[in-house]
Motif scaffolding. Sequence first.
Motif, short mmCIF file in Angstrom:
data_model
loop_
_atom_site.label_atom_id
_atom_site.label_comp_id
_atom_site.label_asym_id
_atom_site.label_seq_id
_atom_site.Cartn_x
_atom_site.Cartn_y
_atom_site.Cartn_z
N ARG A 60 69.33 21.32 14.38
CA ARG A 60 67.92 20.94 14.30
C ARG A 60 67.21 21.83 13.28
NH1 ARG A 60 67.25 20.82 20.81
NH2 ARG A 60 67.98 18.70 21.17
N SER A 159 56.94 16.28 15.64
CA SER A 159 58.28 16.73 15.26
C SER A 159 58.93 17.60 16.34
CB SER A 159 58.21 17.53 13.96
OG SER A 159 57.54 18.76 14.16
N LYS A 161 60.72 18.80 19.77
CA LYS A 161 61.60 18.39 20.85
C LYS A 161 61.19 19.06 22.16
CE LYS A 161 64.56 16.00 18.32
NZ LYS A 161 64.78 14.55 18.50
N TYR A 162 60.37 20.12 22.04
CA TYR A 162 59.98 20.91 23.20
C TYR A 162 58.60 21.51 22.88
CZ TYR A 162 60.72 23.79 27.33
OH TYR A 162 60.62 24.35 28.58
N LYS A 220 74.11 16.30 24.28
CA LYS A 220 73.42 16.23 22.99
C LYS A 220 72.72 14.89 22.80
CE LYS A 220 74.38 16.97 18.06
NZ LYS A 220 75.43 17.28 17.07
N GLY A 222 71.24 13.21 25.04
CA GLY A 222 70.15 13.06 25.99
C GLY A 222 70.56 12.61 27.38
N ARG A 259 66.76 21.39 30.63
CA ARG A 259 65.39 20.90 30.73
C ARG A 259 64.91 21.03 32.17
NH1 ARG A 259 65.42 21.46 26.10
NH2 ARG A 259 64.97 20.00 24.43
#
Length: 265
Positions: A60, A159, A161-162, A220, A222, A259
């Motif tokens: 990333r 942009s 992811k977290y 990876k 998801g 997560r």
Amino acid sequence: MSIPEGFLQAINQARIPQFKYFESIGSTNQVALEWLETGAIDQAIVFSEHQSAGRGRFNRPWVTEPGSALALSIIVKPSIEEMKSLSLFSPLAGVALTDVLKNQYHIEAQIKWPNDVLIKRMKTSGILTETTWSGEKMAGLVVGIGVNLLPASIPPKKSLKYPATCVQNHCLDPINRYDFLKHLLKAFSNWRSLINNDKFLNQWQKLLAFRGEKVYIKQKDGSVQLSGWLHGLTPMGDLEILTEDNRIETITVGDVHLRPAEEEN
């Protein structure tokens, strides 16, 4: 190229033996890996004011806007004893960073397994450790650290992811980036001397984000690999998850990510 005096003072006070300084670069880790192959010494660092092609886990992007963040790579040539604990160098950087945040800036932070530092459950730092080899012998490893210090360092929401934040948003006094760098390098060296000591693992356990909470381990792509309650860490830094049928499952760092369950609600 003129190197800022504040940077030079930070390097000297942290007793860094070698460094490479850049105003702009693609990736500090890439330069550090190449430098390792041509004779970089232990504790040398690569630092850049702007990083355009930095990487996190899963490749990333991690872009460092000029003058707003820290982008550095620390070169480690492990001792024989440290070779037993190579997997702990990423969390070592996390423990060092949380130490600086608490003791220098009065900010409580946590470590999201395996390699992110969170302030109020928002990401402020990412850490990526990579190794390079000479034949069958490891030449060394590179600990890449990116820290969002000032508001301009926070990426656009679309942009992310977290959820992300920066250190300055949680600190009343203005942050001097080079002072922060000095404190971080000193803390990394101090905690490195304890990497094989129970004190280090205990500190990491104490700082572990989402401990006791329901979490998901995702692949990876998801997809959910496992869910349960975050129990703690093994001595080698693997994650322990208490499953719904009361078993402890061990998760090793790889192509998975953690997560909290609240993100799924």
